[in-house]
Design a protein around this motif. Sequence first.
Motif, PDB file in Angstrom:
ATOM      1  N   PHE A  13       1.158  -1.091   0.377  1.00 41.08           N
ATOM      2  CA  PHE A  13       0.381  -0.134  -0.353  1.00 41.08           C
ATOM      3  C   PHE A  13       0.490   0.989   0.232  1.00 41.08           C
ATOM      4  O   PHE A  13       0.775   2.241  -0.816  1.00 41.08           O
ATOM      5  N   ALA A  14       1.897   1.469   1.219  1.00 44.11           N
ATOM      6  CA  ALA A  14       2.318   2.624   1.251  1.00 44.11           C
ATOM      7  C   ALA A  14       3.420   2.553  -0.458  1.00 44.11           C
ATOM      8  O   ALA A  14       3.680   3.904  -0.519  1.00 44.11           O
ATOM      9  N   ALA A  15       3.760   1.163  -1.053  1.00 42.68           N
ATOM     10  CA  ALA A  15       4.941   1.738  -2.340  1.00 42.68           C
ATOM     11  C   ALA A  15       3.925   1.963  -3.632  1.00 42.68           C
ATOM     12  O   ALA A  15       4.317   3.265  -4.282  1.00 42.68           O
ATOM     13  N   GLU A  16       3.195   1.470  -2.828  1.00 46.12           N
ATOM     14  CA  GLU A  16       1.349   2.304  -4.015  1.00 46.12           C
ATOM     15  C   GLU A  16       1.216   3.596  -3.981  1.00 46.12           C
ATOM     16  O   GLU A  16       1.535   4.270  -5.365  1.00 46.12           O
ATOM     17  N   GLN A  17       1.314   4.094  -3.186  1.00 43.98           N
ATOM     18  CA  GLN A  17       0.810   5.730  -2.225  1.00 43.98           C
ATOM     19  C   GLN A  17       2.306   6.445  -2.829  1.00 43.98           C
ATOM     20  O   GLN A  17       1.940   7.457  -4.102  1.00 43.98           O
ATOM     21  N   VAL A  18       2.979   6.090  -2.676  1.00 46.45           N
ATOM     22  CA  VAL A  18       4.514   6.368  -2.794  1.00 46.45           C
ATOM     23  C   VAL A  18       4.907   6.404  -4.861  1.00 46.45           C
ATOM     24  O   VAL A  18       4.836   7.644  -5.374  1.00 46.45           O
ATOM     25  N   GLY A  19       4.433   5.646  -5.197  1.00 44.45           N
ATOM     26  CA  GLY A  19       4.487   5.352  -6.583  1.00 44.45           C
ATOM     27  C   GLY A  19       3.312   6.871  -7.384  1.00 44.45           C
ATOM     28  O   GLY A  19       3.538   7.512  -8.275  1.00 44.45           O
ATOM     29  N   ASP A  20       2.034   6.585  -6.300  1.00 41.90           N
ATOM     30  CA  ASP A  20       1.330   7.099  -7.275  1.00 41.90           C
ATOM     31  C   ASP A  20       1.380   9.179  -6.977  1.00 41.90           C
ATOM     32  O   ASP A  20       1.506  10.068  -7.894  1.00 41.90           O
ATOM     33  N   LEU A  21       2.118   9.213  -5.921  1.00 43.19           N
ATOM     34  CA  LEU A  21       2.623  10.192  -5.832  1.00 43.19           C
ATOM     35  C   LEU A  21       3.903  10.913  -6.581  1.00 43.19           C
ATOM     36  O   LEU A  21       3.829  12.322  -7.367  1.00 43.19           O
ATOM     37  N   GLY A  22       4.444  10.179  -6.679  1.00 42.13           N
ATOM     38  CA  GLY A  22       5.453  10.185  -7.250  1.00 42.13           C
ATOM     39  C   GLY A  22       5.299  10.416  -9.058  1.00 42.13           C
ATOM     40  O   GLY A  22       5.575  11.725  -9.353  1.00 42.13           O
ATOM     41  N   ARG A  23       3.878   9.533  -9.684  1.00 41.84           N
ATOM     42  CA  ARG A  23       3.810   9.967 -11.170  1.00 41.84           C
ATOM     43  C   ARG A  23       3.083  11.270 -10.607  1.00 41.84           C
ATOM     44  O   ARG A  23       2.656  11.633 -12.073  1.00 41.84           O
ATOM     45  N   PHE A  24       2.036  11.369  -9.401  1.00 44.90           N
ATOM     46  CA  PHE A  24       1.555  13.068  -9.818  1.00 44.90           C
ATOM     47  C   PHE A  24       2.021  14.288  -9.680  1.00 44.90           C
ATOM     48  O   PHE A  24       1.966  14.953 -10.604  1.00 44.90           O
ATOM     49  N   THR A  25       3.896  13.893  -9.306  1.00 39.67           N
ATOM     50  CA  THR A  25       4.543  14.821  -9.177  1.00 39.67           C
ATOM     51  C   THR A  25       4.805  15.236 -10.676  1.00 39.67           C
ATOM     52  O   THR A  25       4.927  16.840 -11.680  1.00 39.67           O
ATOM     53  N   VAL A  26       5.295  14.106 -11.629  1.00 42.92           N
ATOM     54  CA  VAL A  26       6.194  14.530 -12.960  1.00 42.92           C
ATOM     55  C   VAL A  26       4.563  14.937 -13.606  1.00 42.92           C
ATOM     56  O   VAL A  26       4.915  15.788 -14.693  1.00 42.92           O
ATOM     57  N   PHE A  27       3.282  14.514 -13.464  1.00 39.46           N
ATOM     58  CA  PHE A  27       2.345  14.742 -14.587  1.00 39.46           C
ATOM     59  C   PHE A  27       2.247  16.278 -13.458  1.00 39.46           C
ATOM     60  O   PHE A  27       2.227  17.110 -14.707  1.00 39.46           O
ATOM     61  N   SER A  28       2.080  16.815 -12.615  1.00 36.49           N
ATOM     62  CA  SER A  28       2.061  18.596 -12.617  1.00 36.49           C
ATOM     63  C   SER A  28       3.356  18.757 -13.532  1.00 36.49           C
ATOM     64  O   SER A  28       2.914  20.080 -13.277  1.00 36.49           O
ATOM     65  N   ALA A  29       4.573  18.520 -12.673  1.00 34.04           N
ATOM     66  CA  ALA A  29       5.542  18.808 -13.727  1.00 34.04           C
ATOM     67  C   ALA A  29       5.314  19.530 -15.020  1.00 34.04           C
ATOM     68  O   ALA A  29       6.079  20.096 -15.802  1.00 34.04           O
ATOM     69  N   SER A  30       5.488  18.006 -15.781  1.00 35.00           N
ATOM     70  CA  SER A  30       5.147  18.819 -16.832  1.00 35.00           C
ATOM     71  C   SER A  30       3.919  19.564 -17.447  1.00 35.00           C
ATOM     72  O   SER A  30       3.747  20.415 -18.823  1.00 35.00           O
ATOM     73  N   ALA A  31       3.015  19.773 -16.491  1.00 36.54           N
ATOM     74  CA  ALA A  31       1.823  20.889 -17.173  1.00 36.54           C
ATOM     75  C   ALA A  31       2.705  21.770 -16.655  1.00 36.54           C
ATOM     76  O   ALA A  31       2.472  22.861 -17.382  1.00 36.54           O
ATOM     77  N   PHE A  32       3.461  22.229 -15.831  1.00 35.85           N
ATOM     78  CA  PHE A  32       4.047  23.428 -15.740  1.00 35.85           C
ATOM     79  C   PHE A  32       5.097  23.647 -16.832  1.00 35.85           C
ATOM     80  O   PHE A  32       5.300  25.111 -16.886  1.00 35.85           O
ATOM     81  N   ARG A  33       5.456  22.831 -17.358  1.00 37.15           N
ATOM     82  CA  ARG A  33       6.663  22.916 -18.244  1.00 37.15           C
ATOM     83  C   ARG A  33       5.822  23.327 -19.269  1.00 37.15           C
ATOM     84  O   ARG A  33       6.575  24.440 -20.425  1.00 37.15           O
ATOM     85  N   TRP A  34       5.126  23.243 -19.770  1.00 36.55           N
ATOM     86  CA  TRP A  34       4.011  23.055 -20.840  1.00 36.55           C
ATOM     87  C   TRP A  34       3.205  24.507 -20.749  1.00 36.55           C
ATOM     88  O   TRP A  34       3.845  25.685 -21.511  1.00 36.55           O
ATOM     89  N   ILE A  35       2.968  25.364 -19.478  1.00 41.37           N
ATOM     90  CA  ILE A  35       2.813  26.424 -19.108  1.00 41.37           C
ATOM     91  C   ILE A  35       3.397  27.584 -19.446  1.00 41.37           C
ATOM     92  O   ILE A  35       3.383  28.285 -20.201  1.00 41.37           O
ATOM     93  N   PHE A  36       4.784  27.219 -19.526  1.00 40.26           N
ATOM     94  CA  PHE A  36       5.506  28.352 -18.644  1.00 40.26           C
ATOM     95  C   PHE A  36       6.927  28.037 -20.523  1.00 40.26           C
ATOM     96  O   PHE A  36       7.595  29.221 -20.078  1.00 40.26           O
ATOM     97  N   THR A  37       6.582  27.627 -21.188  1.00 42.16           N
ATOM     98  CA  THR A  37       7.159  27.546 -22.401  1.00 42.16           C
ATOM     99  C   THR A  37       7.021  27.506 -23.457  1.00 42.16           C
ATOM    100  O   THR A  37       7.055  28.441 -23.944  1.00 42.16           O
ATOM    101  N   ASP A  38       5.500  26.861 -23.726  1.00 39.87           N
ATOM    102  CA  ASP A  38       4.507  26.633 -25.045  1.00 39.87           C
ATOM    103  C   ASP A  38       4.091  26.332 -25.158  1.00 39.87           C
ATOM    104  O   ASP A  38       3.332  25.344 -25.771  1.00 39.87           O
ATOM    105  N   PHE A  39       2.447  27.816 -24.112  1.00 38.83           N
ATOM    106  CA  PHE A  39       1.223  27.441 -24.728  1.00 38.83           C
ATOM    107  C   PHE A  39       0.574  28.132 -25.420  1.00 38.83           C
ATOM    108  O   PHE A  39       1.038  29.631 -25.168  1.00 38.83           O
ATOM    109  N   THR A  40       0.309  27.824 -26.760  1.00 35.83           N
ATOM    110  CA  THR A  40       0.399  28.671 -27.119  1.00 35.83           C
ATOM    111  C   THR A  40      -1.593  28.134 -27.826  1.00 35.83           C
ATOM    112  O   THR A  40      -1.974  28.588 -28.959  1.00 35.83           O
ATOM    113  N   ARG A  41      -1.985  27.308 -27.288  1.00 34.12           N
ATOM    114  CA  ARG A  41      -3.450  26.686 -27.822  1.00 34.12           C
ATOM    115  C   ARG A  41      -4.195  27.609 -27.605  1.00 34.12           C
ATOM    116  O   ARG A  41      -5.681  26.917 -26.394  1.00 34.12           O
ATOM    117  N   TRP A  42      -4.356  28.998 -27.103  1.00 30.20           N
ATOM    118  CA  TRP A  42      -5.489  29.732 -26.941  1.00 30.20           C
ATOM    119  C   TRP A  42      -7.184  29.398 -27.142  1.00 30.20           C
ATOM    120  O   TRP A  42      -7.868  29.861 -25.865  1.00 30.20           O
TER     121      TRP A  42
END
Lengths: 272, 279
Positions: A13-42
């Motif tokens: 359970f702990a491993a799953e939660q940590v894994g989930d948190l890790g995936r969520f972090t990567v997901f969020s980081a990726s969203a931020f990267r797009w906002i700051f680099t190349d959000f042109t899809r107005w």
Amino acid sequence: MGIARPIANVGRFAAEQVGDLGRFTVFSASAFRWIFTDFTRWRLLRPQLYEVGVRSLPVIIFTGAFVGMVLALQSYPQFELLGRASWLGAVVNLSVVKELGPVLAGVMIAGRVGGALAAGLGTMKVTEQIDALRAMGAEPIRHLVVPRFLACLLLIPFLTVYCDFVGIVGGYVVAWGYGVDTHEYWMHSASAIENWDIFAGVFKSVFFGAAIALISCYKGFQSRQGAEGVGRAATEAFVVSFMAILILDLFIVMFLQGLYDALWARTSVFLS
Amino acid sequence: MSASEPIRVEPDSGEPTPAAQDQPQAVIRLEGVSKQFGGHQVFRDLTLEFRRGETTVVLGASGVGKSVMLKLILGLMKPDAGRIFIDGAEITTLSERRLMPVRMRFGMLFQGSALFDFLTVYENVAFAVREHKNWPEARIREVVRQKLALVDMEGTENLLPEELSGGMRKRVGLARAIAIDPEVILYDEPTTGLDPVTADTINSLLLRCQRELKTTSIVVTHDMASAYKVGDRLVMLHEGGVIADGPPEAIRRHSDVRVQRFIHGDASLAAAPPQGDIP
Ligand SMILES: Nc1ncnc2c1ncn2[C@@H]1O[C@H](COP(=O)(O)OP(=O)(O)OP(=O)(O)O)[C@@H](O)[C@H]1O
Ligand SMILES: [Mg+2]
């Protein structure tokens, strides 16, 4: 074996939660990267602004009005006992602006927008629309998550201000019903509420908006096959967003109080 | 195991060699690919090639992994083991960003059409063009009109996918897949759910793409009439591997009873017809 299995389960359970948190972090980081680099899809942003802003307004107004009215109803007898009924405004309005407005607006948006985002993206996931986006060389996070995230981030503060406003009106209507003096009601309100309090409420709501959007989009993307999976994603999006709002609220209040003390050098009660 | 092994273009060698030099005409090559989902093994050491300009029809029972294979080829899923090459370049290790230019050379028709439900038919077909080409609207409109005409769906531009029947969605999905004239088209059950006449239109379209545009196609289908009509080569998957691979006539007379059952749609078939033995 006896004890090994429960321990293994806890571990898994702990491993799953940590894994989930890790995936969520990567997901969020990726969203931020797009906002700051190349959000042109107005062109993708406008429908989301409509969905998050316009369509949430009724729910927000409803919530705000009732919260303000109930708060005034509950507090009136105590103030009446003290013979200070006109101070009602200070308490009702301060509570609405600092705490109840932002948090309840956040919770309602978590339910309405968060659930809808997770269900919508979950449906896209299970009907392979997200795969289709990727297959056509488009980036799903940029196309789907970034516009939803920005819409929440931009509009939730406005919705919070609406909620505050309607709550204040609701509280006043009840006070007026009890025959509280209007001039004194507003005068005490004005003296109790600083601009800082209003800022603190709106500041919080920005974080609530970000959390709702990221969590709900993530849950939608992680949705399992079938209608049941989509329903689960929507429910989980709401529950997790709700918890995130409460936890964020605690830490933001702590932070803002520290900041307030530092800025205005208010000496602690323990020192004076 | 089966009496007849599938044709292997290249024997499995222990050492992985860059496929580009060895097989210049192989557009897609799966090498020792394994894939499982939660303990259910879909592919076990699958090696298979798709050659340039050829239409390969992939057959196999429901759940054998045909759709998974197409997704592996596009990099939408990663294999657990093994490697996948596109034009000799390995894609298995590429990041999502580096896969983009590779995917742009492909068009894919998804089994459930996977039309974007928030966009009209017009915007669905125009999607890849808008995404990758900086064309004026007039040119985009012309492309969309032309592709919709190919699949007999003119006049539906302003409808939303939810307003279409299953077969209509399939055809719009096909128009969307061919919108940027891809070199390789992957069709996941293009004729399933279509009436026989429309199905035949799609078959003709497939043949036309192949003849005129020299596209490489992979067609997943259960429709044997369509398979014989469009396929240069038929491949049959069974339990994680290939059990038959060859030109249509060879498959028709294949000795393996599992192949015969599939192509005749007859589960009670006991043995292969006596004609002959084609590997
Ligand atoms: N995303 C996924 N998660 C878990 N299991 C999956 C996933 N995708 C496919 N599978 C499993 O892989 C197996 C092969 O699925 P696939 O969709 O490729 O079958 P198929 O050959 O296309 O069948 P059909 O003819 O019915 O479309 C199935 O057992 C399926 O349950
Ligand atoms: Mg399939």
